[in-house]
Design a protein around this motif. Structure first.
Motif, PDB file in Angstrom:
ATOM      1  N   GLY A 242      -2.835  21.200   8.967  1.00 45.78           N
ATOM      2  CA  GLY A 242      -3.077  20.051  10.030  1.00 45.78           C
ATOM      3  C   GLY A 242      -2.319  20.720  11.728  1.00 45.78           C
ATOM      4  N   VAL A 246      -4.805  21.489  14.998  1.00 45.24           N
ATOM      5  CA  VAL A 246      -4.068  20.272  15.774  1.00 45.24           C
ATOM      6  C   VAL A 246      -3.356  21.936  17.118  1.00 45.24           C
ATOM      7  N   ILE A 266       1.233  14.260  16.919  1.00 42.78           N
ATOM      8  CA  ILE A 266      -0.316  15.300  17.324  1.00 42.78           C
ATOM      9  C   ILE A 266       0.079  15.394  18.885  1.00 42.78           C
ATOM     10  N   GLU A 286      -5.216   7.093  17.078  1.00 43.97           N
ATOM     11  CA  GLU A 286      -5.204   5.492  16.396  1.00 43.97           C
ATOM     12  C   GLU A 286      -4.021   5.327  15.070  1.00 43.97           C
ATOM     13  N   MET A 287      -3.428   4.120  15.675  1.00 43.81           N
ATOM     14  CA  MET A 287      -1.484   4.315  15.075  1.00 43.81           C
ATOM     15  C   MET A 287      -1.174   3.221  13.837  1.00 43.81           C
ATOM     16  N   GLY A 288      -0.624   2.577  14.147  1.00 45.52           N
ATOM     17  CA  GLY A 288       0.196   1.194  13.146  1.00 45.52           C
ATOM     18  C   GLY A 288       0.304  -0.280  13.828  1.00 45.52           C
ATOM     19  N   GLY A 289       0.577  -0.094  13.553  1.00 50.03           N
ATOM     20  CA  GLY A 289       0.594  -2.001  13.804  1.00 50.03           C
ATOM     21  C   GLY A 289       1.808  -2.950  13.131  1.00 50.03           C
ATOM     22  N   PHE A 418       3.485  -1.083   5.645  1.00 52.79           N
ATOM     23  CA  PHE A 418       2.241  -1.201   5.150  1.00 52.79           C
ATOM     24  C   PHE A 418       2.591  -1.381   3.979  1.00 52.79           C
ATOM     25  N   LEU A 444      -1.250  -4.096  17.853  1.00 53.08           N
ATOM     26  CA  LEU A 444      -2.286  -3.698  18.156  1.00 53.08           C
ATOM     27  C   LEU A 444      -3.430  -5.128  17.248  1.00 53.08           C
ATOM     28  N   PHE A 484     -12.516  -2.324  17.813  1.00 51.55           N
ATOM     29  CA  PHE A 484     -11.094  -2.637  16.660  1.00 51.55           C
ATOM     30  C   PHE A 484     -10.230  -0.968  17.850  1.00 51.55           C
ATOM     31  N   SER A 490      -0.227   1.617  19.154  1.00 58.60           N
ATOM     32  CA  SER A 490      -0.951   1.194  18.202  1.00 58.60           C
ATOM     33  C   SER A 490      -1.467   2.069  18.533  1.00 58.60           C
TER      34      SER A 490
HETATM   35  P1  NAD Z   1      -0.541   9.303   7.799  1.00 63.31           P
HETATM   36  O1  NAD Z   1       0.161   9.527   9.803  1.00 63.31           O
HETATM   37  O2  NAD Z   1       0.561  10.440   7.048  1.00 63.31           O
HETATM   38  O3  NAD Z   1      -1.419  10.204   7.609  1.00 63.31           O
HETATM   39  C1  NAD Z   1      -3.137  10.183   8.227  1.00 63.31           C
HETATM   40  C2  NAD Z   1      -3.654  11.941   8.235  1.00 63.31           C
HETATM   41  O4  NAD Z   1      -2.355  12.788   9.102  1.00 63.31           O
HETATM   42  C3  NAD Z   1      -3.671  12.619   6.623  1.00 63.31           C
HETATM   43  O5  NAD Z   1      -4.816  13.003   6.410  1.00 63.31           O
HETATM   44  C4  NAD Z   1      -2.376  13.128   7.208  1.00 63.31           C
HETATM   45  O6  NAD Z   1      -2.434  14.399   6.089  1.00 63.31           O
HETATM   46  C5  NAD Z   1      -2.288  13.808   7.907  1.00 63.31           C
HETATM   47  N1  NAD Z   1      -1.217  14.470   9.005  1.00 63.31           N
HETATM   48  C6  NAD Z   1       0.289  14.701   8.264  1.00 63.31           C
HETATM   49  N2  NAD Z   1       0.365  15.437   8.688  1.00 63.31           N
HETATM   50  C7  NAD Z   1      -0.232  15.980   9.620  1.00 63.31           C
HETATM   51  C8  NAD Z   1       0.338  17.024  10.519  1.00 63.31           C
HETATM   52  N3  NAD Z   1       1.407  17.535  11.453  1.00 63.31           N
HETATM   53  N4  NAD Z   1      -0.953  17.235  11.319  1.00 63.31           N
HETATM   54  C9  NAD Z   1      -2.197  16.714  11.306  1.00 63.31           C
HETATM   55  N5  NAD Z   1      -2.108  16.298  10.405  1.00 63.31           N
HETATM   56  C10 NAD Z   1      -1.387  15.432   9.869  1.00 63.31           C
HETATM   57  O7  NAD Z   1      -0.662   8.126   7.548  1.00 63.31           O
HETATM   58  P2  NAD Z   1      -1.819   7.773   6.492  1.00 63.31           P
HETATM   59  O8  NAD Z   1      -0.340   7.035   5.139  1.00 63.31           O
HETATM   60  O9  NAD Z   1      -2.355   8.008   5.974  1.00 63.31           O
HETATM   61  O10 NAD Z   1      -2.339   5.850   7.215  1.00 63.31           O
HETATM   62  C11 NAD Z   1      -1.701   4.849   7.259  1.00 63.31           C
HETATM   63  C12 NAD Z   1      -1.015   4.328   8.654  1.00 63.31           C
HETATM   64  O11 NAD Z   1      -2.230   4.949   9.091  1.00 63.31           O
HETATM   65  C13 NAD Z   1      -0.509   3.340   8.971  1.00 63.31           C
HETATM   66  O12 NAD Z   1       0.513   3.615   9.665  1.00 63.31           O
HETATM   67  C14 NAD Z   1      -1.397   2.654   9.190  1.00 63.31           C
HETATM   68  O13 NAD Z   1      -1.156   1.207  10.214  1.00 63.31           O
HETATM   69  C15 NAD Z   1      -2.742   3.881  10.144  1.00 63.31           C
HETATM   70  N6  NAD Z   1      -3.559   3.069  10.284  1.00 63.31           N
HETATM   71  C16 NAD Z   1      -4.355   2.881  12.257  1.00 63.31           C
HETATM   72  C17 NAD Z   1      -5.231   1.994  11.808  1.00 63.31           C
HETATM   73  C18 NAD Z   1      -6.297   1.945  13.532  1.00 63.31           C
HETATM   74  O14 NAD Z   1      -7.458   2.197  13.879  1.00 63.31           O
HETATM   75  N7  NAD Z   1      -4.977   2.078  14.294  1.00 63.31           N
HETATM   76  C19 NAD Z   1      -6.341   2.041  11.255  1.00 63.31           C
HETATM   77  C20 NAD Z   1      -5.845   2.553  10.010  1.00 63.31           C
HETATM   78  C21 NAD Z   1      -4.400   3.181   9.872  1.00 63.31           C
END
Ligand code: NAD
Length: 515
Positions: A242, A246, A266, A286-289, A418, A444, A484, A490
């Motif tokens: 990752g 990046v 990131i 796109e992040m959390g909520g 979550f 969100l 969305f 978020s």
């Molecule tokens: P996460 O952030 O743990 O992982 C997401 C992705 O990032 C995975 O593929 C992971 O391997 C990768 N990753 C981890 N470390 C990294 C790094 N240093 N560099 C690059 N990539 C890296 O999230 P998760 O547990 O897979 O998903 C749950 C989260 O996602 C919750 O916070 C949820 O709210 C959010 N989410 C947001 C949306 C939205 O549309 N806003 C939709 C779905 C999920």
């Protein structure tokens, strides 16, 4: 002729034939459990010693598949393949790129229940939730393909006499797609095809808990005729692969969906211009909520309780849009809380392969541990009403949990858990309820249950979330109908499944000719 877009209908599992089809899907998946999946780089399949092992979260013993794991060297090879493929893919006509998506959607539609059954096995999704995830993946393909056709000749701009001005969208370059496990099909596929249909080439790094559905999707895209090197499949560790991707100077953009913690990391890393880099990277994150349902005193209280329970506990609360806070005007607080508790007691938790279970497991041991810790915090901060325990002996099961009487700034009211935990808080009136609803770092989704039109309009203006719903729950956005994405922490304010999403993957080029 391309038909008007309509979202993929959800399957009615009360129909015997649909039930049978789903069970057949489960059988198909069972037959390929435990198989190995390769990386795909420039069309070449590469197997590595080191594997990501995907387990069934409802049954820890069951291996879904073993997926090869990219390291930095292989990530570099994939970057070169994507960079090279970009020189030709960017010149392929938009209609041809769209056709790949249309065909992929058709292939998935034919294998719909197999894909959903795989989501039941790999992500622990109950039938209806898995079906919705697959439907959304199809929708993204159908919708983005049509959006690209609308944008293919650019958009009109003014021209003066003897002058021809044009404004066209051209692709960006190589994109890194990093996807989460909670919509392991829809979000993974949606973010990938949006980048591809706009003429970019990509490296797809799926979540490590759900890589098999991603491997199957890559096969579908190949079958649909996608040229080699356009979609490169590089599962791997977030920290190793990752960060490397990046930071890479040839990375033109990153499309990330996941947690706030990783998203901000990131965003920060991508802002640094590295040696040999000749652009500023674009980041779609796109992040959390921490999503709230507000209940007014003038409201259908049964609808309120039903909406809270469904939005909080379906798929065990593992949606970024899940209701994790219920803010209720004091006049009706006890009534809504008690009814929500009653409804929650009726919910069944167990293996999602059994259609009768309302919800299944949470995704893994880490998630289980984190959720149980939050429940303990909740017991200190508020009043445990129902649930409050878990069982991780065979899979990672947590009982739907309601914690009541929380202060607006309590940790349970502020931090993304979550999992199947919802925090209830009392407001003295509607204005204060909206104030509390806005008091997190996120923005969100949200919902307001009210029959008071003035309050509804107040919320429409003041409730600061990307997706606001009235008199319904706060989950379940449909591609092309409810674009969305959230505000503040978020994400980057992008809207998946919306009319301006594809443009985020392109740049506008102005040309002007004198006649
Ligand atoms: P996460 O952030 O743990 O992982 C997401 C992705 O990032 C995975 O593929 C992971 O391997 C990768 N990753 C981890 N470390 C990294 C790094 N240093 N560099 C690059 N990539 C890296 O999230 P998760 O547990 O897979 O998903 C749950 C989260 O996602 C919750 O916070 C949820 O709210 C959010 N989410 C947001 C949306 C939205 O549309 N806003 C939709 C779905 C999920």
């Amino acid at each position: 002729m391309v038909q008007t877009y309509k979202h993929e209908p959800f399957t009615d599992f009360s129909q015997e034939t649909n039930k049978t089809d789903y069970l057949t899907g489960l059988k198909t998946v069972k037959a390929y459990l435990g198989q190995d999946y390769d990386l795909v780089i420039g069309g070449e399949r590469i197997s590595t010693e080191d594997k990501i092992i995907s387990y069934n979260p409802a049954n820890k013993e069951e291996v879904i598949g073993r997926v090869s794991k990219a390291d930095r060297e292989l990530a570099e090879k994939a970057m070169k393949a994507a960079d090279e493929a970009f020189t030709t893919w960017k010149k392929v006509k938009a209609e041809v790129r769209a056709d790949v998506l249309f065909k992929a959607a058709a292939i998935i539609r034919r294998r719909k229940h197999e894909f959903s059954a795989l989501l039941t096995k790999e992500a622990g999704k109950p039938w209806n939730e898995a079906d919705a995830d697959t439907a959304e993946a199809i929708d993204f393909m159908e919708f983005y393909a049509r959006q690209m056709l609308l944008l293919k000749d650019g958009v009109p701009v003014q021209s003066r006499p003897n002058e021809d001005n044009r404004y066209d969208y051209i692709p960006l370059g190589v994109g890194i797609i990093i996807s989460p496990w909670n919509f392991p099909f829809a979000i993974m596929a949606g973010t990938t095809v949006a980048a591809i249909v706009t003429g970019n080439t990509v490296l797809l790094k799926p979540a490590s808990t759900t890589p098999v559905v991603a491997a199957k999707f890559v096969e579908v895209m190949e079958e649909a005729g996608l040229p080699k090197g356009v979609l490169n499949f590089v599962p791997g560790s977030g920290a190793e692969v990752g960060d490397y991707l990046v930071d890479h100077p040839r990375t033109r953009f990153v499309s990330f969906t996941g947690s706030r913690e990783v998203g901000t990391r990131i965003f920060e890393r991508a802002s640094k211009v590295n040696e040999g880099q000749i652009w500023l990277k674009r980041v779609i994150a796109e992040m959390g909520g921490k999503d709230t349902i507000v209940v007014d005193k003038e409201a259908d209280l049964e609808l309120a309780a039903q909406s809270i329970v469904k939005s909080a506990f379906s798929f065990s609360g593992q949606k970024c849009s899940a209701c994790s806070r219920a803010v209720i005007v004091e006049d009706v607080y006890d009534q809504v809380l008690n009814r929500a508790v009653e409804l929650t007691k009726e919910l069944t938790v167990g293996n999602p392969e059994d259609k009768n279970n309302f919800t299944g497991p949470v995704i893994d041991q880490n998630a289980f541990k984190k959720i149980i810790e939050y429940i303990e915090i909740g017991k200190e901060e508020g009043r445990l009403m129902v649930g409050g325990e878990g069982d991780d002996s065979t899979g990672y099961f947590v009982k739907p949990t309601i914690i009541a009487d929380l202060e607006p700034k309590a940790r349970l009211m502020q931090e993304e858990i979550f999992g199947p935990v919802v925090a209830f808080s009392k407001a003295k009136d509607f204005d204060q309820a909206i104030e509390i609803a806005n008091n997190t770092d996120y923005g969100l989704t949200g919902a307001v249950i009210t029959s008071n039109r003035t309050n509804m309009e107040k919320a429409r203006e003041d409730f600061h979330v990307g997706n606001l719903y009235f008199n319904r729950g706060c989950t379940g956005a449909i591609v092309g109908y409810q674009p969305f994405g959230g505000f503040n922490m978020s994400g980057t304010d992008s809207k998946a499944g919306g009319p301006d999403y594809l443009v985020l993957h392109m740049q506008g080029k102005t040309t002007s000719e004198m006649y």
